[in-house]
Design an enzyme around this catalytic site. Sequence first.
Site, PDB file in Angstrom:
ATOM      1  CG  HIS A 195      40.601  40.158  45.944  1.00  0.00           C
ATOM      2  ND1 HIS A 195      39.500  40.788  45.407  1.00  0.00           N
ATOM      3  CD2 HIS A 195      41.004  40.915  46.980  1.00  0.00           C
ATOM      4  CE1 HIS A 195      39.262  41.891  46.107  1.00  0.00           C
ATOM      5  NE2 HIS A 195      40.162  41.988  47.060  1.00  0.00           N
ATOM      6  CG  HIS A 205      41.292  40.375  51.354  1.00  0.00           C
ATOM      7  ND1 HIS A 205      40.006  40.726  51.716  1.00  0.00           N
ATOM      8  CD2 HIS A 205      41.643  41.200  50.349  1.00  0.00           C
ATOM      9  CE1 HIS A 205      39.608  41.728  50.947  1.00  0.00           C
ATOM     10  NE2 HIS A 205      40.576  42.032  50.118  1.00  0.00           N
ATOM     11  CG  HIS A 252      41.785  44.713  32.277  1.00  0.00           C
ATOM     12  ND1 HIS A 252      41.568  43.482  32.850  1.00  0.00           N
ATOM     13  CD2 HIS A 252      42.045  44.485  30.970  1.00  0.00           C
ATOM     14  CE1 HIS A 252      41.682  42.544  31.914  1.00  0.00           C
ATOM     15  NE2 HIS A 252      41.957  43.125  30.772  1.00  0.00           N
ATOM     16  CD  GLU A 305      36.136  42.307  47.025  1.00  0.00           C
ATOM     17  OE1 GLU A 305      36.125  42.787  45.875  1.00  0.00           O
ATOM     18  OE2 GLU A 305      36.742  42.817  47.977  1.00  0.00           O
TER      19      GLU A 305
END
Length: 301
Positions: A183, A245, A126, A213
């Site tokens: 993620h 990650h 976004h 997360e």
Amino acid sequence: MEWKSLAGALALSFLLFGTAPNPAVGNDAHRQHVRAARKVGILLVGFGTSEASAQVSFDTLLRKTAAAYPGIDVRWAYTSHIIRAKLADQGKRLDSPAVALARMLDERFTHVAVQSLHTISGAEYHELQRTVSGFNAMGAFERIVLGDPLLATQADMQRTVSALIDVLPRERKPDEAVVLMGHGTHHPANAFYAALMFQLQREDPNIFVATVEGYPDIELVKSLLLEKQIKKVFLMPLMSVAGEHAKNDMAGDEAHSWKTVLTRAGIQCLPVMKGMAEYDGLADIWVGHIGPMMAQFGLAR
Ligand code: CO
């Protein structure tokens, strides 16, 4: 937020070109000129990575995009400031989306297809959309559009499920599990991860999706694995690249890593250090999302 991006894009345009675009002046002449000299470009936008081994994911996407759209200029941008700063220290300059677009504007591109390399339309997607809207509101390009991330529609979900099933480790036995590392985000689009797990499990009940997360987290998936008395899991990143990650949170030796958490629960872990975009079937879904943008420009694949 929309206005903030627009103001940023205008300010950027002013800084780079020393002039603010004036939509009222010379628009017709400009449009006639661009109709004569149409220049189409593709901008691939990912979070970025500073892991040299992860570069193979981006190379695959670039190769596939160039093959699908020969003769069209393909550019890159990284959204992460931290990654770009790290790369700059190594002498590698990567543009942010706003700078890459300003550069394309300066080079007189008229039609730009911005393709997101995100997994879901979360916070980062976004943010990119706001940048694209800013350039759109400026009237800078004749057309600028944004392509969907990996998972946007139900058709994407189904294609992703089959592409994932195709690339599961061959050596895996049916009672062994696969845990995909998404993620995760505070954004409502986080719900895609649980939805994907539901659809994967309809095909193979021992595939799990957890996120770093968001929801579901590794503690929840650990309890599901223990309930099913799973003894061995393959860990795979559900991200375009196997970057930090994957290296640290998934396969690292630190106390918080998924490998450590699951190993402590008596589950053997085998990390697979490959980004999703390294697999043809998954890279094709991202690259396939460029097609509808090209169709909007009147260019058939
Ligand atoms: Co992160």
